[in-house]
Write an enzyme that holds these catalytic residues in place. Sequence first.
Site, short mmCIF file in Angstrom:
data_model
loop_
_atom_site.label_atom_id
_atom_site.label_comp_id
_atom_site.label_asym_id
_atom_site.label_seq_id
_atom_site.Cartn_x
_atom_site.Cartn_y
_atom_site.Cartn_z
N GLU A 58 13.89 99.38 5.42
CA GLU A 58 14.09 100.11 4.18
C GLU A 58 12.81 100.79 3.71
O GLU A 58 12.84 101.89 3.15
CB GLU A 58 14.63 99.17 3.10
CG GLU A 58 16.06 98.71 3.31
CD GLU A 58 16.22 97.65 4.41
OE1 GLU A 58 17.35 97.46 4.90
OE2 GLU A 58 15.19 97.03 4.78
N GLN A 80 22.21 99.58 2.81
CA GLN A 80 23.44 98.86 3.12
C GLN A 80 23.89 98.01 1.94
O GLN A 80 25.08 97.92 1.65
CB GLN A 80 23.25 98.00 4.37
CG GLN A 80 23.28 98.80 5.66
CD GLN A 80 23.47 97.93 6.88
OE1 GLN A 80 23.20 96.72 6.85
NE2 GLN A 80 23.92 98.53 7.96
N PHE A 81 22.94 97.39 1.27
CA PHE A 81 23.19 96.64 0.04
C PHE A 81 22.02 96.88 -0.89
O PHE A 81 20.87 96.98 -0.44
CB PHE A 81 23.34 95.14 0.31
CG PHE A 81 24.57 94.78 1.09
CD1 PHE A 81 25.76 94.46 0.45
CD2 PHE A 81 24.54 94.77 2.48
CE1 PHE A 81 26.89 94.14 1.17
CE2 PHE A 81 25.67 94.45 3.21
CZ PHE A 81 26.85 94.14 2.55
N ALA A 82 22.30 96.95 -2.19
CA ALA A 82 21.23 97.16 -3.16
C ALA A 82 20.13 96.11 -3.03
O ALA A 82 18.95 96.40 -3.21
CB ALA A 82 21.79 97.14 -4.58
N ASP A 83 20.53 94.88 -2.70
CA ASP A 83 19.58 93.78 -2.57
C ASP A 83 18.44 94.12 -1.60
O ASP A 83 17.29 93.73 -1.80
CB ASP A 83 20.29 92.52 -2.07
CG ASP A 83 21.62 92.28 -2.74
OD1 ASP A 83 22.47 93.19 -2.72
OD2 ASP A 83 21.84 91.16 -3.27
N PHE A 84 18.79 94.84 -0.52
CA PHE A 84 17.80 95.13 0.52
C PHE A 84 16.75 96.14 0.06
O PHE A 84 15.72 96.31 0.72
CB PHE A 84 18.48 95.67 1.78
CG PHE A 84 19.51 94.73 2.38
CD1 PHE A 84 19.62 93.41 1.98
CD2 PHE A 84 20.38 95.19 3.37
CE1 PHE A 84 20.57 92.56 2.53
CE2 PHE A 84 21.32 94.35 3.93
CZ PHE A 84 21.41 93.03 3.51
N HIS A 125 23.80 89.74 -1.13
CA HIS A 125 24.62 90.93 -1.01
C HIS A 125 25.39 91.23 -2.29
O HIS A 125 26.40 91.92 -2.25
CB HIS A 125 25.63 90.77 0.14
CG HIS A 125 25.01 90.52 1.48
ND1 HIS A 125 24.60 89.27 1.87
CD2 HIS A 125 24.74 91.35 2.50
CE1 HIS A 125 24.09 89.35 3.09
NE2 HIS A 125 24.16 90.61 3.49
#
Length: 322
Positions: A58, A80-84, A125
């Site tokens: 990222e 792919q996910f906001a968390d990443f 996630h």
Amino acid sequence: MAVTYIDAIKDAQEKALEDNPKVFLYGQDIGKFGGAFKATKGLQERWPDRVLDAPISEDAMIGMAVGAAIEGMRPIVEMQFADFSSVAFNQIVNQAATHYYRTGVPVPIVVRMPSGGTPGSGPFHSQSMETIYAHYPGTVVVTPATVADAYSMLLQAVDLDDPVIYCEHKFLYRWLKSDDYKGDNLPIGKARITRSGKHATVVTYSAMVHEAVRAADMLYKEGGWEIEVVDLRSVKPLDTDTVMASVARTGRLLALGEAFPWGGVTAEVVSRVCADGFHLLDAPPMRLNSKDTPVPYHPKLWAMHRPTPESICEALRNLLAY
């Protein structure tokens, strides 16, 4: 044929690619695979040189997008996910967000962040990251709650010269449907009165708009209470004027969000109302957020972790009884 929230995101990206040759898409597995949630499915076939798979980094993804934007391109980056996105935190807040202030050269990137919880997604996630990015000067943070807004706000985000954090809620992807993308096309920074009322105001955004409307319907059937629901639509900029006007009508405020309770959008809303509209209040303002724990995996625990129509009703009953 009904269109879904995820359809709106895909079709907005397709239109952006059609309308502006400077737009390109970048993200992990967004090409032939179509992305983790299929928000780019089929687009690489039409634009093989502008729908690009990214490495699993990222940090590198946003770094490349910042450089491309400085050179005049308009990247749309899919996390792919906001968390990443925390892996790219430095690039977003220290490079993209500050660049115009430091140099006078804009960085028009859009970072799509699949946000919020779904049953069984767990702590890595399911997070809502909007507060973190709204904290930093130079960013715009949008949180569409309708199919029409998912479409129009993504296109507006592409046209902005500022870096935009586009928080799309995963729970809405295929559940939320509409006949078309027609809407009021409000600009970014303008809130909407989703449901009119006179007894209390709920200020919220993203998927919680729908939970708030359900709660309002329940309280109307229960006791004739008329609850006004304000959809912020974007949390930075935040439309304080619409919030204040609603509180002036109702005299009571519940700030509602799915994010963790410490600080955040709900705290900002309460703070602004207390500072500038204390005289409008007939009761102390309230906040309702998810629990202050990592998001649990088990669907039943997850359902207890986040606000629900039932817990929103309970909070509103306490507010109305004051």
